[in-house]
Design a protein around this motif. Structure first.
Motif, short mmCIF file in Angstrom:
data_model
loop_
_atom_site.label_atom_id
_atom_site.label_comp_id
_atom_site.label_asym_id
_atom_site.label_seq_id
_atom_site.Cartn_x
_atom_site.Cartn_y
_atom_site.Cartn_z
N UNK A 1 0.82 -1.21 0.00
CA UNK A 1 0.00 0.00 0.00
C UNK A 1 0.85 1.26 0.00
N UNK A 2 1.93 1.26 0.79
CA UNK A 2 2.76 2.46 0.78
C UNK A 2 3.45 2.60 -0.58
N UNK B 1 -3.63 13.66 -1.30
CA UNK B 1 -4.27 13.28 -2.57
C UNK B 1 -5.66 12.73 -2.34
N UNK C 1 2.10 2.03 -3.35
CA UNK C 1 1.13 2.74 -4.20
C UNK C 1 1.34 4.24 -4.09
N UNK C 2 1.54 4.70 -2.86
CA UNK C 2 1.79 6.13 -2.66
C UNK C 2 3.05 6.58 -3.39
N UNK D 1 -0.15 10.85 0.35
CA UNK D 1 -1.30 10.00 0.07
C UNK D 1 -2.55 10.61 0.70
N UNK E 1 -5.95 2.92 -0.24
CA UNK E 1 -4.71 2.45 0.38
C UNK E 1 -4.64 2.88 1.84
N UNK F 1 2.51 6.84 -7.10
CA UNK F 1 1.82 8.09 -7.43
C UNK F 1 2.80 9.27 -7.36
N UNK G 1 -7.84 5.83 -5.17
CA UNK G 1 -6.79 4.83 -4.94
C UNK G 1 -6.06 5.11 -3.63
N UNK G 2 -5.69 6.38 -3.44
CA UNK G 2 -4.97 6.73 -2.22
C UNK G 2 -5.87 6.56 -1.00
N UNK H 1 -6.90 8.58 -8.92
CA UNK H 1 -5.83 8.62 -7.92
C UNK H 1 -6.36 8.91 -6.52
#
Lengths: 314, 301
Positions: free
Chosen positions: A139-140, B55, A142-143, B52, B272, A146, B268-269, B265
């Protein structure tokens, strides 16, 4: 520490007095039976879900793609002949070694810094710095993905704001490899920090006092007191992290999925690609078995370290 | 390393009194270095989660038309979170994760507490070997086993089922939990169990009345570990689960919220972060146990 557990099991309980004769013997026999039954689920897990699959992997790797005939070491030969796979070997080694060295150095530095500030502030800092370790890595990442995004990268925004260049993080092989390492170091450094901090706290202050009286400089204190006292924990942490980093999958899968041009694949992600996604199970098994020699070597040294430690403490 | 000089609490010992002035200055500098390093490290460590969060609070319009810095949010909105919470698929991921984790934690703790008790206190043929085996098993990574396990789980008809995951996750949790529980149990004084034996307790009573209560911190640490690992597991679900309704959170967020070329996005964030929340909450409240478990051996990662 939990690591001295093996000695305990070996020394066991003191022998019971011999007065009871027959009943005591039966008692001992019963005790070992109960003990065995209690450990049976564990044995089942180890044998059924680790040892058997490991052996099965070796068997699988000797089959052809349809798993109909035995081809010996054919899969290994094909893999070693392929340019892509040789790159995977390189990339795995470069990735694991670079990441572990960086994590070990940064973790050592941060542990020292944390050790120096007043004790009551340490909790808060430790709490913050350990956060990357707590968040599930998939999950991190994913950050990070981005933040590396080609069109909206917030890192590039910071770089250009400071007058730096805009970096094609995941688009260009060299940078993509660096990105994977950066994320791994980010996620793994806290672990080293916390292990080293625990080790630093266990070094008695008297040793430093004695060293200072003998006229040792700070550097000598580090070299001749801290490092020898921490040697064991450093080697165990580094070896352990080497295994985990070498076998890492999450970060590569989320960040680059092996690309660009299969250049960021490590063993785990390539095994997944070949074995599960392309459906060539035997070859996938062969790819992951390539990890075995390194793992066995590291495990050997770790086991030796742990046993040594037990003997020292016994 | 300038840090080392401050490590010595000896700086004010009488023998080096003539250097006290410069040493004090040196110590102040070391303290400043320490704080500067920690601030920089904290910024780097917290930047990705922070970004994150930022966002996840933005609208899609704000994300796709960045004006100025992307590091702040101008029109904060919770719509990404609402969209996820009202999405039955995402809720399904959450329930799957909860079910899997609860089952795995229970199974793990029963197996490892029983085995650790037996290995730490009772002896049987091959128990020393088994303790070494536990340690070695812990070093076998999931990425080495997932292909044969894929075949085995497939043979049992458990691919695309959360029960297949419940079956294989113990390979991730049991060795380490057993290992740290052996350590905790071994540190309990032998006099305690001798006293219990004299009072006529049997082995089971000894375990439940003495060992479990006394080693409770260890049990909590092991439970936290089992929880964190099964919540974050990624390799096995990625390999075994392709149907969205059986996916746990980690793989659900990574595979199902990323679709097509234009990514949502913000959502998604948000996904997560929501998925990462349970381990972070556990960590926030039980940090000391968490760290005790971590340093008791070594955790995966």
């Amino acid at each position: 520490m939990a690591l001295d557990a093996t000695t305990i099991t070996e020394t066991g309980r003191p022998a019971a007095p011999a007065t009871g004769g027959m009943t005591l013997q039966r008692f001992a026999r019963r005790r070992s039976t109960i003990a065995f039954l209690m450990a049976l689920p564990l044995i089942a897990v180890i044998a059924g879900l680790v040892a058997w699959p490991a052996g099965y992997a070796i068997y699988l790797s000797t089959l052809n793609r349809r798993m109909t005939s035995f081809i010996g070491l054919g899969n290994f030969e094909i893999l070693l002949d392929s340019e892509t796979f040789r790159m995977v070997i390189w990339q795995s080694c470069i990735f694991a070694i670079t990441a572990v060295v960086l994590k070990a150095l940064l973790g050592f530095w941060l542990a020292h810094m944390l050790h120096h500030i007043p004790t009551k502030g340490q909790r808060v800092w430790r709490g913050m710095l350990l956060l990357p370790w707590v968040v599930p890595p998939a999950l991190s990442t994913l950050g990070w993905w981005w933040m590396f995004d080609p069109s909206y990268s917030s890192l590039n925004w910071l770089l250009t704001a400071m007058g730096g260049p805009s970096i094609p993080w995941l688009g260009e092989p060299g940078w993509a490899r660096a990105s994977v390492i950066i994320v791994n170091v980010w996620a793994g450094t806290p672990f080293f920090m916390i292990m080293y901090l625990a080790a630093l706290k266990s070094v008695p202050d008297q040793l430093y006092e004695a060293a200072a009286i003998d006229g040792a400089t700070g550097w000598q204190g580090l070299r001749f007191v801290t490092l020898p006292m921490m040697r064991n924990i450093i080697s165990i942490t580094v070896l352990f992290s080497l295994i985990v980093t070498f076998a890492n999958y999450d970060i590569v899968r989320v960040l680059t999925n092996g690309g660009p041009r299969d250049l960021t694949h490590v063993f785990a992600s390539y095994a997944f690609q070949v074995g599960v996604l392309s459906g060539n199970i035997p070859r996938g098994a062969a790819v992951s078995l390539f990890m075995f020699p390194l793992l066995a070597t590291v495990a050997f040294f770790m086991l030796r370290g742990v046993n040594q430690r037990n003997r020292e403490m016994a | 390393m300038m840090s080392a000089s401050a490590a010595s609490p000896s700086a004010v010992l009488p023998g080096v009194a003539r250097k006290v002035g410069s040493l004090r200055k040196e110590r102040r500098w070391a303290l400043i270095t320490a704080y500067v390093s920690l601030v920089v490290a904290a910024i780097v460590m917290l930047a990705p989660p922070f970004y994150m969060l930022i966002t996840s609070l933005k609208t899609s319009a704000e994300i796709s038309n960045p004006v100025g810095t992307p590091w702040i949010v101008r029109n904060p909105t919770l719509e990404n979170y609402w969209a996820l919470i009202s999405d039955p698929m995402f809720r399904g991921f959450f329930f799957n994760s909860i079910k899997i984790t609860a089952a795995v934690v229970c199974v793990t703790m029963v197996i490892s507490v029983l085995a650790a008790f037996s290995l730490a206190r009772m002896k049987f043929f091959g128990s020393g070997l088994l303790a070494t085996g536990v340690f070695l098993t812990y070093l076998v990574p999931d990425t080495l086993l997932f292909i044969p396990l894929y075949q085995i789980v497939g043979g049992l008809g458990l691919l695309n089922s959360i029960w297949g995951l419940v079956l294989v996750y113990p390979t991730l949790t049991v060795p380490f939990c057993t290992w740290i529980m052996i350590g905790y149990f071994a540190s309990i004084p032998k006099e305690l169990d001798e006293a219990a034996l004299i009072d006529g307790a049997n082995w089971m009573q000894m375990l439940t009345k003495i060992f479990i209560p006394v080693a409770l911190p260890g049990i909590i640490a092991a439970t936290i570990f089992a929880f964190t690992v099964s919540w974050a597991a990624f390799v096995y679900p990625t390999a075994f689960i392709t149907r969205p309704d059986e996916m746990p959170l980690t793989i659900g967020v990574v595979s199902q919220l990323i679709r097509g070329d234009t990514f949502a996005w913000g959502q998604l964030m948000a996904g997560a972060l929501l998925a990462a929340l349970p381990p972070v909450i556990v960590y926030a409240f039980l940090m000391d146990y968490y760290i005790a478990g971590l340093t008791a051996g070594a955790t995966k990662g």
